[in-house]
Design a protein around this motif. Structure first.
Motif, mmCIF file in Angstrom:
data_model
loop_
_atom_site.group_PDB
_atom_site.id
_atom_site.type_symbol
_atom_site.label_atom_id
_atom_site.label_comp_id
_atom_site.label_asym_id
_atom_site.label_seq_id
_atom_site.Cartn_x
_atom_site.Cartn_y
_atom_site.Cartn_z
ATOM 1 N N ASP A 208 0.836 -1.196 0.000
ATOM 2 C CA ASP A 208 0.000 0.000 0.000
ATOM 3 C C ASP A 208 0.874 1.250 0.000
ATOM 4 N N ARG A 209 0.233 2.405 0.067
ATOM 5 C CA ARG A 209 0.968 3.672 -0.045
ATOM 6 C C ARG A 209 1.865 3.936 1.164
ATOM 7 N N THR A 243 -11.567 -24.082 7.667
ATOM 8 C CA THR A 243 -11.782 -25.401 7.093
ATOM 9 C C THR A 243 -10.906 -25.563 5.869
ATOM 10 N N VAL A 244 -10.293 -26.744 5.705
ATOM 11 C CA VAL A 244 -9.417 -26.966 4.567
ATOM 12 C C VAL A 244 -10.207 -27.153 3.283
ATOM 13 N N GLN A 245 -11.521 -27.217 3.359
ATOM 14 C CA GLN A 245 -12.336 -27.408 2.163
ATOM 15 C C GLN A 245 -12.685 -26.088 1.493
ATOM 16 N N GLN A 246 -12.224 -24.981 2.046
ATOM 17 C CA GLN A 246 -12.487 -23.680 1.459
ATOM 18 C C GLN A 246 -11.259 -23.166 0.733
ATOM 19 N N LEU A 247 -11.484 -22.176 -0.110
ATOM 20 C CA LEU A 247 -10.405 -21.496 -0.817
ATOM 21 C C LEU A 247 -10.685 -20.006 -0.667
ATOM 22 N N ASN A 248 -10.425 -19.486 0.502
ATOM 23 C CA ASN A 248 -10.734 -18.100 0.826
ATOM 24 C C ASN A 248 -9.581 -17.480 1.601
ATOM 25 N N PRO A 249 -9.298 -16.209 1.348
ATOM 26 C CA PRO A 249 -9.614 -15.486 0.116
ATOM 27 C C PRO A 249 -8.533 -15.756 -0.925
ATOM 28 N N TYR A 250 -8.686 -15.223 -2.146
ATOM 29 C CA TYR A 250 -7.735 -15.527 -3.205
ATOM 30 C C TYR A 250 -7.067 -14.256 -3.746
ATOM 31 N N GLY A 251 -7.767 -13.516 -4.640
ATOM 32 C CA GLY A 251 -7.184 -12.327 -5.247
ATOM 33 C C GLY A 251 -7.204 -11.133 -4.309
ATOM 34 N N LEU A 252 -6.384 -10.118 -4.632
ATOM 35 C CA LEU A 252 -6.262 -8.941 -3.774
ATOM 36 C C LEU A 252 -5.945 -7.714 -4.623
ATOM 37 N N ALA A 253 -6.597 -6.590 -4.293
ATOM 38 C CA ALA A 253 -6.359 -5.316 -4.986
ATOM 39 C C ALA A 253 -6.706 -4.189 -4.028
ATOM 40 N N SER A 254 -6.261 -2.985 -4.348
ATOM 41 C CA SER A 254 -6.592 -1.823 -3.522
ATOM 42 C C SER A 254 -7.187 -0.730 -4.395
ATOM 43 N N ASP A 255 -8.014 0.125 -3.776
ATOM 44 C CA ASP A 255 -8.604 1.237 -4.521
ATOM 45 C C ASP A 255 -7.979 2.559 -4.073
ATOM 46 N N ALA A 256 -8.486 3.668 -4.615
ATOM 47 C CA ALA A 256 -7.907 4.981 -4.347
ATOM 48 C C ALA A 256 -8.083 5.408 -2.897
ATOM 49 N N HIS A 257 -9.031 4.798 -2.197
ATOM 50 C CA HIS A 257 -9.284 5.141 -0.800
ATOM 51 C C HIS A 257 -8.486 4.270 0.169
ATOM 52 N N GLY A 258 -7.722 3.338 -0.372
ATOM 53 C CA GLY A 258 -6.938 2.453 0.477
ATOM 54 C C GLY A 258 -7.664 1.207 0.926
ATOM 55 N N ASN A 259 -8.900 1.000 0.438
ATOM 56 C CA ASN A 259 -9.626 -0.215 0.772
ATOM 57 C C ASN A 259 -8.967 -1.414 0.096
ATOM 58 N N LEU A 260 -8.984 -2.561 0.758
ATOM 59 C CA LEU A 260 -8.400 -3.789 0.242
ATOM 60 C C LEU A 260 -9.517 -4.684 -0.273
ATOM 61 N N TRP A 261 -9.583 -4.854 -1.608
ATOM 62 C CA TRP A 261 -10.600 -5.695 -2.233
ATOM 63 C C TRP A 261 -10.066 -7.109 -2.401
ATOM 64 N N PHE A 262 -10.920 -8.107 -2.212
ATOM 65 C CA PHE A 262 -10.493 -9.498 -2.292
ATOM 66 C C PHE A 262 -11.608 -10.349 -2.880
ATOM 67 N N THR A 263 -11.241 -11.525 -3.364
ATOM 68 C CA THR A 263 -12.213 -12.513 -3.829
ATOM 69 C C THR A 263 -12.250 -13.670 -2.838
ATOM 70 N N GLU A 264 -13.420 -14.257 -2.669
ATOM 71 C CA GLU A 264 -13.608 -15.472 -1.884
ATOM 72 C C GLU A 264 -14.129 -16.539 -2.831
ATOM 73 N N SER A 265 -13.233 -17.364 -3.319
ATOM 74 C CA SER A 265 -13.561 -18.258 -4.425
ATOM 75 C C SER A 265 -14.620 -19.295 -4.075
#
Length: 408
Positions: A208-209, A243-265
């Motif tokens: 991050d910044r 739980t090992v049966q999940q795949l969370n979270p995966y991808g990661l990105a940030s926006d102009a406000h510093g929020n951290l966006w993610f995917t939960e596959s």
């Protein structure tokens, strides 16, 4: 190069608990079968089905140049896709072996291309100026090198899933700094009433910044934050139970406000963390079972997501909280999903389409994809990084090659 590089101490930050030393982690080999990310399992199945193979080589890199002939393809209910004329250069990775798996590429300030070679656990660098390769093996690696980024100072940060650490590499000195991560426990799906001890499995990361390193922890269902200046680690859990049966979270990105966006596959959700308040907000994607993977935020604040199961590129508008679906057709109508994602400076969206063996460029205003077919058959285009409006780099995970698409 210092193979043993110094190990950094972590001070446990709430609520993560005491971090484990990298040389005291439990054996990962015995439990790897249970927590290996489903993406990689699907990746291996696809490679097996297409009959991809490679052999070890010590030959110097050779660039193959190919021009694609334009052809129009379309499907009922799908956006039209025009296969474009383009020039490709493909550079075989030296010293590669079968099943190496080339990960997402990152570009440094000198125009060099860096990426992780997962199976053999090496960091690879390709310099286009001399068409030369360099590789280096991080200390204590266990064949799980995933996300990699280039910092503003030219150093590299990377995630070691199996060895369970975040690594920092200085190319100028060849030295590594390692930041061990905590371990987690989860119910053993094969033995009722028993627990597995697992690494948190760091996957994708960003800086991050403020210079803090953020990363996704797939086994811990959490986001992690590392302060390189102090070694302090903090975790932000996304769920109450592991739980090992999940795949969370995966991808990661940030926006102009510093929020951290993610995917939960496995949950088919995206979300964001407000680092100032610790608040986490999630949104369900419109297609159950789509498996959202990579995520990026454009200059307008729109959030883009690739899906691994349904050939869908998604756009999410945080203001209206609405999704827009872009279906990426393939010439034979097959479903192989999208993975790699990169935005150019004009907010053009580039993705890799494994089933089509192609890169695709979305033109939202024209409601269509432009397809660029990779010359090597069954190359499994994986990660993608846009250098400029004329050049797009990508990894060919099925062919152990680095590709360069040059637009006319």
């Amino acid at each position: 190069m210092d193979e043993d590089g110094p190990l950094a101490h972590l001070r446990a930050g709430a609520p993560g608990g005491q971090a484990a030393r990298g040389d005291r982690l439990p054996s990962v080999v015995a439990i790897r079968r249970w927590w290996l990310p489903r993406l990689l399992l699907a990746f291996l199945l696809i490679l097996s089905a297409c009959g991809c193979s490679s052999t070890a080589t010590g030959q110097p890199p050779v660039a193959a140049t190919t021009t694609v002939v334009p052809t129009l393809i379309s499907q009922p209910g799908a956006l039209p896709a025009l296969i474009q004329t383009a020039t490709f250069h493909e550079y075989p990775l030296t010293r590669h072996a079968e099943g190496d798996m080339l990960m997402r590429p990152a570009l440094d300030q000198q125009g060099r291309v860096w990426f992780g070679v997962m199976a053999s656990n090496r960091i690879a660098m390709f310099d286009p100026r001399g068409a030369s390769w360099q590789t280096v093996a991080p200390p204590h690696g266990r064949g799980g090198l995933m996300g990699l980024i280039v910092a503003p100072d030219g150093s590299l940060w990377f995630a070691e899933q199996y060895a369970n650490y975040i690594g920092h590499y200085l190319p100028s000195t060849g030295r590594f700094q390692l930041y061990p991560l905590p371990i987690v426990t989860a119910p053993d799906p094969a033995h009722k009433g028993k627990q597995l001890t697992l690494p948190v499995a760091p996957n994708e990361l960003l800086m991050d910044r403020q210079g803090l390193i953020w990363f996704t922890e797939m086994n811990a269902d959490a986001l992690g934050r590392l302060n390189p200046a102090t070694g302090e680690l903090r975790q932000y859990p996304l769920s109450a139970h592991h739980t090992v049966q999940q795949l969370n979270p995966y991808g990661l990105a940030s926006d102009a406000h510093g929020n951290l966006w993610f995917t939960e596959s496995s949950q088919n959700r995206i979300g964001y963390l407000d680092p100032h308040t610790g608040t986490i907000t999630t949104f369900s994607t419109p297609d159950p079972g789509a498996m959202p993977m990579e995520i990026a935020v454009d200059q307008q604040g729109q959030v883009w997501i690739t899906t691994f199961a349904h050939n869908l590129l998604l756009r999410f508008n945080p203001s209206s909280r609405q999704f827009t679906r872009y279906y990426a057709p393939t010439p034979d109508g097959s479903s192989g999903g999208l993975y790699g994602l990169s935005l150019d400076r004009s907010d053009g969206v580039w993705v890799t389409v494994a089933a089509a063996n192609a890169l695709a460029h979305l033109l939202p205003e024209q409601q269509r994809f432009l397809y660029y077919l990779v010359p090597t058959a069954s190359s499994f285009p994986f990660g993608v990084a846009v250098a400029n409006r004329q050049q797009v780099w990508f990894t060919e995970a099925g062919a152990n090659q680095l590709g360069l698409l040059t637009l006319a």
